[in-house]
Design a protein around this motif. Structure first.
Motif, PDB file in Angstrom:
ATOM      1  N   GLU A  76       0.725  -1.007  -0.185  1.00  0.00           N
ATOM      2  CA  GLU A  76       0.009   0.123  -0.203  1.00  0.00           C
ATOM      3  C   GLU A  76       0.786   1.269   0.066  1.00  0.00           C
ATOM      4  OE1 GLU A  76      -3.364   0.196   2.469  1.00  0.00           O
ATOM      5  OE2 GLU A  76      -3.765  -1.718   2.316  1.00  0.00           O
ATOM      6  N   HIS A  77       1.702   1.142   0.707  1.00  0.00           N
ATOM      7  CA  HIS A  77       2.885   2.453   0.979  1.00  0.00           C
ATOM      8  C   HIS A  77       4.285   2.257   0.242  1.00  0.00           C
ATOM      9  CE1 HIS A  77      -0.244   4.743   3.067  1.00  0.00           C
ATOM     10  NE2 HIS A  77      -0.333   3.705   3.742  1.00  0.00           N
ATOM     11  N   SER A  78       4.781   2.843  -0.671  1.00  0.00           N
ATOM     12  CA  SER A  78       6.210   2.414  -1.240  1.00  0.00           C
ATOM     13  C   SER A  78       6.966   3.349  -0.520  1.00  0.00           C
ATOM     14  CB  SER A  78       6.097   2.741  -2.819  1.00  0.00           C
ATOM     15  OG  SER A  78       6.114   4.189  -3.144  1.00  0.00           O
ATOM     16  N   PHE A  79       8.387   2.994  -0.754  1.00  0.00           N
ATOM     17  CA  PHE A  79       9.390   3.706   0.369  1.00  0.00           C
ATOM     18  C   PHE A  79       9.390   5.343  -0.580  1.00  0.00           C
ATOM     19  CE2 PHE A  79      13.781   5.574  -0.121  1.00  0.00           C
ATOM     20  CZ  PHE A  79      13.885   5.804   1.477  1.00  0.00           C
ATOM     21  N   SER A  80       9.082   5.413  -1.966  1.00  0.00           N
ATOM     22  CA  SER A  80       8.876   6.736  -2.429  1.00  0.00           C
ATOM     23  C   SER A  80       7.962   7.776  -1.805  1.00  0.00           C
ATOM     24  CB  SER A  80       9.009   6.627  -4.182  1.00  0.00           C
ATOM     25  OG  SER A  80       7.928   6.086  -4.285  1.00  0.00           O
ATOM     26  N   SER A  81       6.984   6.854  -1.625  1.00  0.00           N
ATOM     27  CA  SER A  81       5.674   7.633  -0.978  1.00  0.00           C
ATOM     28  C   SER A  81       5.900   8.315   0.321  1.00  0.00           C
ATOM     29  CB  SER A  81       4.516   6.941  -0.884  1.00  0.00           C
ATOM     30  OG  SER A  81       4.062   6.569  -2.231  1.00  0.00           O
ATOM     31  N   ILE A  82       6.625   7.494   1.064  1.00  0.00           N
ATOM     32  CA  ILE A  82       7.241   7.899   2.380  1.00  0.00           C
ATOM     33  C   ILE A  82       8.198   9.099   2.523  1.00  0.00           C
ATOM     34  CG2 ILE A  82       8.255   7.092   4.674  1.00  0.00           C
ATOM     35  CD1 ILE A  82       6.913   4.454   4.136  1.00  0.00           C
ATOM     36  N   LEU A  83       9.158   8.735   1.507  1.00  0.00           N
ATOM     37  CA  LEU A  83      10.227   9.810   1.292  1.00  0.00           C
ATOM     38  C   LEU A  83       9.627  10.986   0.817  1.00  0.00           C
ATOM     39  CD1 LEU A  83      13.405  10.151   1.304  1.00  0.00           C
ATOM     40  CD2 LEU A  83      13.351   9.599  -1.250  1.00  0.00           C
ATOM     41  N   GLY A  84       8.751  11.228  -0.129  1.00  0.00           N
ATOM     42  CA  GLY A  84       8.209  12.375  -0.843  1.00  0.00           C
ATOM     43  C   GLY A  84       7.453  13.032   0.308  1.00  0.00           C
ATOM     44  N   VAL A  85       6.572  12.192   1.210  1.00  0.00           N
ATOM     45  CA  VAL A  85       5.915  12.972   2.342  1.00  0.00           C
ATOM     46  C   VAL A  85       6.846  13.578   3.402  1.00  0.00           C
ATOM     47  CG1 VAL A  85       4.558  12.624   4.519  1.00  0.00           C
ATOM     48  CG2 VAL A  85       3.905  11.484   2.132  1.00  0.00           C
ATOM     49  N   LEU A  86       7.811  12.899   3.594  1.00  0.00           N
ATOM     50  CA  LEU A  86       8.950  13.525   4.484  1.00  0.00           C
ATOM     51  C   LEU A  86       9.838  14.879   3.920  1.00  0.00           C
ATOM     52  CD1 LEU A  86      10.869  10.415   5.812  1.00  0.00           C
ATOM     53  CD2 LEU A  86       9.289  11.725   7.076  1.00  0.00           C
ATOM     54  N   MET A  87       9.850  14.636   2.712  1.00  0.00           N
ATOM     55  CA  MET A  87      10.372  15.924   2.053  1.00  0.00           C
ATOM     56  C   MET A  87       9.501  17.125   1.985  1.00  0.00           C
ATOM     57  SD  MET A  87      12.214  14.284  -1.265  1.00  0.00           S
ATOM     58  CE  MET A  87      13.476  15.506  -1.622  1.00  0.00           C
TER      59      MET A  87
END
Length: 146
Positions: A76-87
């Protein structure tokens, strides 16, 4: 020459205020760029998920099976989604920091005592380097998987 000195002082303060404002605006531009980049990185994860879904659906159709079970297996959540939200979060935090720094800078200019804050420059550079490195590692990992 006291009159000449009094004429220069307000201009010098005006230049300091304007320099403080330019610094504030450059932090805002950096924040906007970081938020935009975070959005692109997060959407890249969505693109990869949809691309993976299309590939799996074609494989399932070729095998004449139901695709419902395959869709449930996708993360459901990929690493890029998490990284994007953190950015994006870092960009928003940088906006609040820049506003605080701008206000503090104005107060320091008024009082005649200005101390530059170097820690945020180093912290921002290190965090951006970490996010950039994580993005590179992610892209290399994804390209090796395909």
């Amino acid at each position: 020459m006291p009159d000449d000195e009094n004429r220069r002082r307000p201009i010098d303060l005006a230049q300091q205020y304007l320099a403080n404002e330019r610094t504030f605006l450059s932090w805002l531009r950096t924040s906007i760029a970081l938020i935009g980049l975070g959005f692109v990185v997060a959407r890249f994860g969505l693109f990869l998920r949809e691309f993976q879904l299309v590939v799996i659906q074609r494989e399932v159709e070729a095998a004449a099976s139901s695709s419902n079970n395959v869709i449930q297996q996708l993360p459901e959540h990929s690493f890029s989604s998490i990284l994007g939200v953190l950015m994006i979060a870092l960009g928003v935090a940088l906006i609040f920091y820049s506003l605080k720094s701008y206000r503090d800078g104005n107060k320091e200019i008024e009082s005649g005592v200005y101390v530059p804050k170097k820690s945020v420059v180093y912290t921002g550079a290190i965090l951006l380097a970490i996010f950039g490195g994580a993005t590179i590692l992610y892209l290399l990992t994804v390209s090796l998987m395909m």
